[in-house]
Write a protein that holds these residues in place. Structure first.
Motif, mmCIF file in Angstrom:
data_model
loop_
_atom_site.group_PDB
_atom_site.id
_atom_site.type_symbol
_atom_site.label_atom_id
_atom_site.label_comp_id
_atom_site.label_asym_id
_atom_site.label_seq_id
_atom_site.Cartn_x
_atom_site.Cartn_y
_atom_site.Cartn_z
ATOM 1 N N LEU A 94 1.921 -8.563 5.491
ATOM 2 C CA LEU A 94 0.766 -9.442 5.385
ATOM 3 C C LEU A 94 -0.133 -8.976 4.240
ATOM 4 C CD1 LEU A 94 -1.045 -11.746 6.337
ATOM 5 C CD2 LEU A 94 -2.020 -10.179 8.035
ATOM 6 N N THR A 97 1.283 -10.058 0.988
ATOM 7 C CA THR A 97 1.051 -11.486 0.751
ATOM 8 C C THR A 97 -0.383 -11.741 0.306
ATOM 9 O OG1 THR A 97 2.745 -12.146 2.348
ATOM 10 C CG2 THR A 97 1.038 -13.771 1.822
ATOM 11 N N LEU A 98 -1.341 -11.085 0.963
ATOM 12 C CA LEU A 98 -2.748 -11.304 0.627
ATOM 13 C C LEU A 98 -3.063 -10.810 -0.777
ATOM 14 C CD1 LEU A 98 -4.482 -10.370 4.004
ATOM 15 C CD2 LEU A 98 -3.659 -12.590 3.201
ATOM 16 N N ARG A 101 -2.079 -13.246 -3.258
ATOM 17 C CA ARG A 101 -3.031 -14.362 -3.313
ATOM 18 C C ARG A 101 -4.370 -13.944 -3.916
ATOM 19 N NH1 ARG A 101 -2.527 -17.853 2.311
ATOM 20 N NH2 ARG A 101 -0.269 -18.172 2.275
ATOM 21 N N GLN A 162 -7.966 -19.794 3.243
ATOM 22 C CA GLN A 162 -6.522 -19.673 3.086
ATOM 23 C C GLN A 162 -5.822 -19.427 4.420
ATOM 24 O OE1 GLN A 162 -4.832 -17.711 -0.316
ATOM 25 N NE2 GLN A 162 -6.819 -17.493 -1.304
ATOM 26 N N GLY A 163 -6.560 -19.613 5.514
ATOM 27 C CA GLY A 163 -5.955 -19.507 6.836
ATOM 28 C C GLY A 163 -5.713 -18.089 7.303
ATOM 29 N N VAL A 164 -6.416 -17.123 6.720
ATOM 30 C CA VAL A 164 -6.193 -15.719 7.078
ATOM 31 C C VAL A 164 -7.085 -15.342 8.261
ATOM 32 C CG1 VAL A 164 -6.201 -13.332 6.296
ATOM 33 C CG2 VAL A 164 -5.626 -15.180 4.694
ATOM 34 N N ILE A 192 -1.552 -15.499 9.232
ATOM 35 C CA ILE A 192 -1.959 -16.657 8.438
ATOM 36 C C ILE A 192 -1.661 -17.896 9.281
ATOM 37 C CG2 ILE A 192 -1.566 -18.003 6.353
ATOM 38 C CD1 ILE A 192 -0.812 -15.409 4.939
ATOM 39 N N ARG A 193 -2.698 -18.689 9.514
ATOM 40 C CA ARG A 193 -2.560 -19.855 10.376
ATOM 41 C C ARG A 193 -3.251 -21.057 9.726
ATOM 42 N NH1 ARG A 193 -6.415 -17.927 15.371
ATOM 43 N NH2 ARG A 193 -4.487 -16.803 15.870
#
Length: 238
Positions: A94, A97-98, A101, A162-164, A192-193
Motif C-alpha cells: 500500500l 502504491t501511495l 501516487r 483518492q480513496g485512501v 484504498i476504497r
C-alpha cells in the motif's frame, strides 16, 4: 522500488533491492541493530518504533502489536491466511502504491513475517522522514499557526480524494518535517476504497477525538476548536 522475496524456512523477507543488496544482513529486531551501535532513537506508540542507521540511511523499524482487548491474550500474533494477505505485506505494498501516487508517506524498504503454525508475527521497515516530528508531540510544546492547520487538512483531503482510508488517523500518525510538510505514517489495516463522505467524516472524527484526548491528558497542549476549524477549512478547499 523493486521488491524481492526471500524465504528462510518459516521466515519470509520482502525487501527493496535498491536499498538492501543482501537480505541476509537485514535486522528486524532492536537487539540486532544495537549490536552494531546503529540505533539512533525511538518513538512510542502501540509499540516502540526504533530509528536505525544503515550505511547513512535513516530507517524506522516497527514490530506489529495488537491493540484492544485481544492484546491481553495475544500481544503480537495474527492468524495466518497466506503470505500475500498478512499485515506487513499489505502495508508495504500500500505504501508503494501511495508513493507512486505522489502522496506524502514514508518509503517502504523491507518487511518480515515469521510463521508460527496457524499464526504469524511481523515487522516493517521504512525510510525515516528527515527532521519530522509527530503532531501530537509538537503540540505539547508549541503552537502550530493557522497555515499549518490548513495545510494539515489539505493533506488529509488529498488522501481521502483518492480513496485512501487510514485505519488509525490520530495526531501521532501525522508528522511535520522541518520544511513544513505533513506526512501520514502507520498504514496498518489501511486500504484504498471508493471515496464516500461517510467513512471520510468518521476518519476526521477519529482525529478530532485523538486531539481532544491528548489535550485532556496534558497540562499543556496547544489545540483549540479554532485550530480544528482551520483544519476543516484546508480539508474543504480541494
Amino acid at each position: 522500488m523493486t521488491f524481492l522475496t526471500k524465504q528462510y524456512e518459516n521466515r519470509f523477507v520482502l525487501y527493496d533491492r535498491e536499498v538492501f543488496a543482501d537480505p541476509d544482513l537485514i535486522g528486524f529486531t532492536s537487539e540486532a541493530w544495537a549490536q552494531h551501535d546503529a540505533i539512533t532513537g525511538f518513538a512510542e506508540g502501540r509499540g516502540t518504533t526504533f530509528f536505525v542507521n544503515y550505511y547513512e540511511l535513516e530507517l524506522a523499524l516497527r514490530h506489529y502489536h495488537r491493540g484492544g482487548l485481544i492484546a491481553r491474550w495475544s500481544a503480537d500474533r495474527y492468524l495466518w491466511t497466506g503470505l500475500n494477505s498478512n499485515r506487513a505485506w499489505r502495508e508495504l505494498h500500500l505504501l508503494q502504491t501511495l508513493r507512486e501516487r505522489n502522496l506524502p508517506v514514508p518509503r517502504p524498504v523491507a518487511a518480515q513475517v515469521i510463521r508460527h503454525g496457524l499464526l504469524y508475527t511481523a515487522d516493517i521497515m521504512t525510510r525515516r522522514i528527515p527532521g519530522a516530528k509527530a503532531v501530537g508531540q509538537l503540540l505539547a510544546s508549541e503552537e502550530l499557526d493557522t497555515g499549518h492547520w490548513i495545510a494539515m487538512g489539505s493533506m488529509i483531503r488529498r488522501f481521502h480524494s483518492q480513496g485512501v482510508y487510514h485505519a488509525d488517523l490520530n495526531a501521532n500518525n501525522i508528522l511535520l518535517d522541518s520544511g513544513g510538510r505533513f506526512y501520514l505514517i502507520d498504514f496498518d489495516r489501511g486500504v484504498i476504497r471508493t471515496p464516500r463522505r461517510g467513512w471520510q467524516q468518521r476518519n476526521l472524527q477519529r482525529l478530532h477525538r485523538s486531539l481532544t484526548k491528548l489535550q485532556g491528558a496534558q497540562d499543556t497542549f496547544h489545540f483549540s476548536e479554532q485550530n480544528w476549524q482551520d483544519l476543516l477549512t484546508g480539508y474543504n478547499q480541494l
